[in-house]
Design a protein around this motif. Sequence first.
Motif, PDB file in Angstrom:
ATOM      1  N   ASP A  16       0.811  -1.224   0.000  1.00 46.70           N
ATOM      2  CA  ASP A  16       0.000   0.000   0.000  1.00 46.70           C
ATOM      3  C   ASP A  16       0.840   1.268   0.000  1.00 46.70           C
ATOM      4  OD1 ASP A  16      -2.433  -1.311  -0.032  1.00 46.70           O
ATOM      5  OD2 ASP A  16      -2.563  -1.444   2.155  1.00 46.70           O
ATOM      6  N   LYS A  17       2.105   1.173   0.454  1.00 45.77           N
ATOM      7  CA  LYS A  17       2.938   2.371   0.555  1.00 45.77           C
ATOM      8  C   LYS A  17       3.582   2.753  -0.773  1.00 45.77           C
ATOM      9  CE  LYS A  17       4.059   1.612   5.432  1.00 45.77           C
ATOM     10  NZ  LYS A  17       5.163   1.413   6.422  1.00 45.77           N
ATOM     11  N   ASN A  18       3.547   1.843  -1.739  1.00 47.45           N
ATOM     12  CA  ASN A  18       4.219   2.084  -3.020  1.00 47.45           C
ATOM     13  C   ASN A  18       3.236   2.517  -4.095  1.00 47.45           C
ATOM     14  OD1 ASN A  18       6.713   1.251  -1.908  1.00 47.45           O
ATOM     15  ND2 ASN A  18       6.137  -0.885  -2.203  1.00 47.45           N
ATOM     16  N   LEU A  19       3.774   3.110  -5.146  1.00 46.72           N
ATOM     17  CA  LEU A  19       2.946   3.609  -6.236  1.00 46.72           C
ATOM     18  C   LEU A  19       2.855   2.594  -7.369  1.00 46.72           C
ATOM     19  CD1 LEU A  19       4.305   7.274  -6.402  1.00 46.72           C
ATOM     20  CD2 LEU A  19       2.177   6.485  -5.327  1.00 46.72           C
ATOM     21  N   SER A  20       1.718   2.627  -8.068  1.00 52.52           N
ATOM     22  CA  SER A  20       1.479   1.731  -9.200  1.00 52.52           C
ATOM     23  C   SER A  20       1.451   2.537 -10.495  1.00 52.52           C
ATOM     24  CB  SER A  20       0.130   1.014  -9.029  1.00 52.52           C
ATOM     25  OG  SER A  20       0.101   0.227  -7.864  1.00 52.52           O
ATOM     26  N   GLY A  21       2.070   1.987 -11.542  1.00 53.36           N
ATOM     27  CA  GLY A  21       1.986   2.613 -12.850  1.00 53.36           C
ATOM     28  C   GLY A  21       0.609   2.396 -13.453  1.00 53.36           C
ATOM     29  N   PHE A  22       0.068   3.429 -14.101  1.00 56.79           N
ATOM     30  CA  PHE A  22      -1.280   3.370 -14.673  1.00 56.79           C
ATOM     31  C   PHE A  22      -1.251   4.075 -16.028  1.00 56.79           C
ATOM     32  CE2 PHE A  22      -5.565   4.965 -15.434  1.00 56.79           C
ATOM     33  CZ  PHE A  22      -6.370   3.903 -15.058  1.00 56.79           C
ATOM     34  N   CYS A  23      -1.715   3.393 -17.073  1.00 53.94           N
ATOM     35  CA  CYS A  23      -1.700   3.960 -18.423  1.00 53.94           C
ATOM     36  C   CYS A  23      -2.995   3.625 -19.150  1.00 53.94           C
ATOM     37  CB  CYS A  23      -0.506   3.417 -19.209  1.00 53.94           C
ATOM     38  SG  CYS A  23      -0.456   3.947 -20.928  1.00 53.94           S
ATOM     39  N   VAL A  24      -3.476   4.578 -19.962  1.00 56.43           N
ATOM     40  CA  VAL A  24      -4.663   4.367 -20.789  1.00 56.43           C
ATOM     41  C   VAL A  24      -4.297   4.620 -22.244  1.00 56.43           C
ATOM     42  CG1 VAL A  24      -7.056   5.016 -21.216  1.00 56.43           C
ATOM     43  CG2 VAL A  24      -6.126   5.167 -18.887  1.00 56.43           C
ATOM     44  N   ILE A  35      -3.580   8.463 -23.593  1.00 52.46           N
ATOM     45  CA  ILE A  35      -4.434   9.580 -23.179  1.00 52.46           C
ATOM     46  C   ILE A  35      -4.308   9.858 -21.683  1.00 52.46           C
ATOM     47  CG2 ILE A  35      -6.055   9.284 -25.071  1.00 52.46           C
ATOM     48  CD1 ILE A  35      -8.002   8.029 -23.029  1.00 52.46           C
ATOM     49  N   ASP A  36      -3.670   8.945 -20.969  1.00 47.90           N
ATOM     50  CA  ASP A  36      -3.410   9.190 -19.548  1.00 47.90           C
ATOM     51  C   ASP A  36      -2.299   8.268 -19.095  1.00 47.90           C
ATOM     52  OD1 ASP A  36      -3.616  10.298 -17.061  1.00 47.90           O
ATOM     53  OD2 ASP A  36      -5.455   9.248 -16.485  1.00 47.90           O
ATOM     54  N   ILE A  37      -1.372   8.803 -18.333  1.00 45.03           N
ATOM     55  CA  ILE A  37      -0.335   7.973 -17.732  1.00 45.03           C
ATOM     56  C   ILE A  37       0.101   8.645 -16.437  1.00 45.03           C
ATOM     57  CG2 ILE A  37       1.525   9.046 -19.103  1.00 45.03           C
ATOM     58  CD1 ILE A  37       2.792   6.132 -19.083  1.00 45.03           C
ATOM     59  N   LYS A  38       0.158   7.851 -15.371  1.00 42.29           N
ATOM     60  CA  LYS A  38       0.436   8.432 -14.058  1.00 42.29           C
ATOM     61  C   LYS A  38       0.818   7.339 -13.074  1.00 42.29           C
ATOM     62  CE  LYS A  38      -3.752   9.963 -14.005  1.00 42.29           C
ATOM     63  NZ  LYS A  38      -5.049  10.597 -13.687  1.00 42.29           N
ATOM     64  N   LEU A  39       1.119   7.752 -11.852  1.00 39.81           N
ATOM     65  CA  LEU A  39       1.350   6.842 -10.745  1.00 39.81           C
ATOM     66  C   LEU A  39       0.214   7.010  -9.741  1.00 39.81           C
ATOM     67  CD1 LEU A  39       5.152   7.543 -10.317  1.00 39.81           C
ATOM     68  CD2 LEU A  39       4.159   5.437 -11.216  1.00 39.81           C
ATOM     69  N   LEU A  40      -0.314   5.908  -9.264  1.00 36.68           N
ATOM     70  CA  LEU A  40      -1.435   5.930  -8.319  1.00 36.68           C
ATOM     71  C   LEU A  40      -1.060   5.138  -7.075  1.00 36.68           C
ATOM     72  CD1 LEU A  40      -4.326   5.251 -10.863  1.00 36.68           C
ATOM     73  CD2 LEU A  40      -3.718   7.448  -9.843  1.00 36.68           C
ATOM     74  N   SER A  42      -3.517   4.115  -4.044  1.00 34.92           N
ATOM     75  CA  SER A  42      -4.449   3.165  -3.428  1.00 34.92           C
ATOM     76  C   SER A  42      -5.282   2.406  -4.459  1.00 34.92           C
ATOM     77  CB  SER A  42      -5.390   3.909  -2.472  1.00 34.92           C
ATOM     78  OG  SER A  42      -6.315   4.691  -3.207  1.00 34.92           O
ATOM     79  N   ILE A  43      -5.857   1.302  -4.019  1.00 40.38           N
ATOM     80  CA  ILE A  43      -6.793   0.560  -4.861  1.00 40.38           C
ATOM     81  C   ILE A  43      -7.987   1.444  -5.212  1.00 40.38           C
ATOM     82  CG2 ILE A  43      -8.371  -1.412  -4.930  1.00 40.38           C
ATOM     83  CD1 ILE A  43      -5.418  -2.180  -5.165  1.00 40.38           C
ATOM     84  N   ASN A  44      -8.438   2.244  -4.257  1.00 42.05           N
ATOM     85  CA  ASN A  44      -9.553   3.169  -4.530  1.00 42.05           C
ATOM     86  C   ASN A  44      -9.203   4.139  -5.655  1.00 42.05           C
ATOM     87  OD1 ASN A  44     -11.283   2.123  -2.606  1.00 42.05           O
ATOM     88  ND2 ASN A  44     -10.646   3.550  -1.005  1.00 42.05           N
ATOM     89  N   ASP A  45      -7.962   4.652  -5.647  1.00 39.53           N
ATOM     90  CA  ASP A  45      -7.528   5.565  -6.701  1.00 39.53           C
ATOM     91  C   ASP A  45      -7.605   4.882  -8.066  1.00 39.53           C
ATOM     92  OD1 ASP A  45      -7.005   7.521  -4.828  1.00 39.53           O
ATOM     93  OD2 ASP A  45      -4.854   7.081  -4.718  1.00 39.53           O
ATOM     94  N   ILE A  46      -7.146   3.638  -8.108  1.00 39.90           N
ATOM     95  CA  ILE A  46      -7.134   2.896  -9.376  1.00 39.90           C
ATOM     96  C   ILE A  46      -8.556   2.651  -9.868  1.00 39.90           C
ATOM     97  CG2 ILE A  46      -6.521   0.693 -10.455  1.00 39.90           C
ATOM     98  CD1 ILE A  46      -4.074   0.631  -8.544  1.00 39.90           C
ATOM     99  N   ASP A 201       8.149   2.024 -13.931  1.00 44.97           N
ATOM    100  CA  ASP A 201       6.800   1.547 -13.638  1.00 44.97           C
ATOM    101  C   ASP A 201       5.784   2.077 -14.656  1.00 44.97           C
ATOM    102  OD1 ASP A 201       7.746   0.176 -11.454  1.00 44.97           O
ATOM    103  OD2 ASP A 201       7.145   1.696  -9.998  1.00 44.97           O
ATOM    104  N   MET A 202       5.990   3.311 -15.114  1.00 44.72           N
ATOM    105  CA  MET A 202       5.070   3.855 -16.108  1.00 44.72           C
ATOM    106  C   MET A 202       5.275   3.202 -17.470  1.00 44.72           C
ATOM    107  SD  MET A 202       4.443   7.861 -15.111  1.00 44.72           S
ATOM    108  CE  MET A 202       6.163   8.329 -14.859  1.00 44.72           C
TER     109      MET A 202
END
Length: 320
Positions: A16-24, A35-40, A42-46, A201-202
């Motif tokens: 939970d303390k680490n960030l996850s890569g997220f891309c669309v 169209i989107d790329i970031k670090l998130l 929490s699970i709620n954020d994702i 990660d991204m």
Amino acid sequence: MTSNSVYIGIDLAWGDKNLSGFCVLIPYKKSLKIIDIKLLKSINDIVDEIQKYKNDKVCIGLDAPLLVPNEDGNRECEKLFNKDFAKYKISMLPVNRTLLTKYNSNIRSEELFKRLKEDGFKRDYNSDRVIFEVYPHSTIAMLFNNQQILPYKRKKGRDVGFIREQIDIYKKYLAKVVYPHKILKSDIAAYKGQGLKDFEDMLDAITCAYTIYFCQNNEARFYKVDDEDIFVTPISPWKVYVLRCADETLYTGVTTNLKRRVNEHNTSNIGAKYTRNRRPVELVYFEKCDDKVDAMKREYAIKQLSRKEKLKLIDASFKN
């Protein structure tokens, strides 16, 4: 491919303390556009980010296990994958409850999958809400790096300079299949420490999204948990094929895209000189191969066969 298809890649952090890569990614000009790329965090954020695309067809590639039924060792899907990809020296690390709960009291990927199932996500490409596990290493090897692991992960003996070099190669591979974006133009030398890890990660998130897109319409292999597909990976695109020409002669070749290559033989000047004056041609046989070398060896072997032997090979394939 519908215009409202969305491909989401998630490189999920174990804790939970680490960030996850997220891309669309979305289809754009015969390519894919970020169209989107970031670090998130929490699970709620994702889940909230995924909800933004609730009116689209969404396919998610997740670099993390959706289900972990075993307390220790490997899941059966990892065992099968490791056996299939041993010839490329590619393997997945063990996934089990004992190991994953060391990082977090709950298994974050299972929690995410549970939340997404409630929103209608299924392990099925026929669904409008698709999710599968993916593995960036096998995608990079099969599609970009000549069936070899790209050693861009931190590991003993790999210094920062080496890691930067590998990540720069990785970035250039992705730039070949994704429409130009600032992240793929970044100067790797500007990154170090956690910044370099975040950048990696991204890139992995882009690869996860590209994997789920690629496997929808190309050569792919699925692995199961609880008798249902759960993990998908590209496999070697190389094939040897045989065409029947208009004059009934047979032509043998190799390709990474059968549909495109047969069309070239029939319609374009980049088809083989032999087939150019023997159109139309018809695909009558093909074999999947481990890599380009394997395909070319098999092409040579088939070309050494007599016409009678080639026809026997073609006939046997239809019977099977």
